[in-house]
Enzyme design. Structure first.
Site: not given
Length: 184
Positions: A119, A128-129, A152, A155
């Site tokens: 969050e 979202h990934c 990751c 990100c």
């Protein structure tokens, strides 16, 4: 990794009384996954009853975010069931520098801490990934506990860009203040 020139940004944490026990693991997880943030305990905070929907027996997560005291970066930890219109329930929500996370539906501290970082990722602008990443969506306790513990590389790069942008904005504001003071 953080270099010498990278400053930390204060993350103010508010919590519901029943969630105080979660503060130490939450702060540790934030420091591991978001080393540019310095988690600071701000205050205990009771959820605003105006955000409560008695027909659902849940709190509107986005309305709760809007009740938080003003700060650049804020986290609110609650023990209430959360929702957002169109969703049966939420583990948490993050938007525009603010995040709220609920321990109501999470059984493990590890899963809860992952949701906090997820969050906060949203609060810092991540979506979202699909990679093995904290930003994967979780629609069940099982998915929450089995998803990755870290962001990751893609990100992480986006987070680095977010903090660089914050620093540039701060520098522009500081230059403007200095110039205004210099003209007096």
């Amino acid at each position: 990794m953080q270099t010498k020139n990278q400053e930390k940004w204060q993350l103010k944490i508010y919590w519901q009384d029943s969630c105080r026990r979660l503060l130490p693991p939450v702060k540790q997880t934030i420091r591991q996954n978001l080393p540019r943030l310095e988690p600071v305990e701000a205050a205990e905070l009771t959820p605003d009853q105006a955000c409560y929907d008695s027909s659902r027996v849940q709190y509107d997560a986005v309305e709760l975010l809007q009740t938080l005291p003003p700060a650049a970066l804020t986290l609110y930890i609650v023990d209430e069931d959360l929702y957002y219109p169109g969703y049966e329930y939420l583990y948490g929500a993050g938007l525009s520098g603010r995040a709220v996370v609920s321990s109501f539906r999470t059984c493990s501290v590890d899963g809860f801490c992952k949701e906090v970082c997820h969050e906060l990722g949203h609060a810092l602008g991540l979506e979202h990934c699909r990679q093995t990443c904290l930003m994967q969506t979780a629609q069940s306790e099982r998915q929450l506990t089995t998803k990755a513990k870290y962001f990751c590389p893609a990100c992480q790069k986006k987070l680095g860009h977010y903090f660089m942008t914050l620093e540039q904005k701060r520098d522009i504001l500081n230059e403007g203040s200095f110039t205004a003071n210099e003209k007096r």
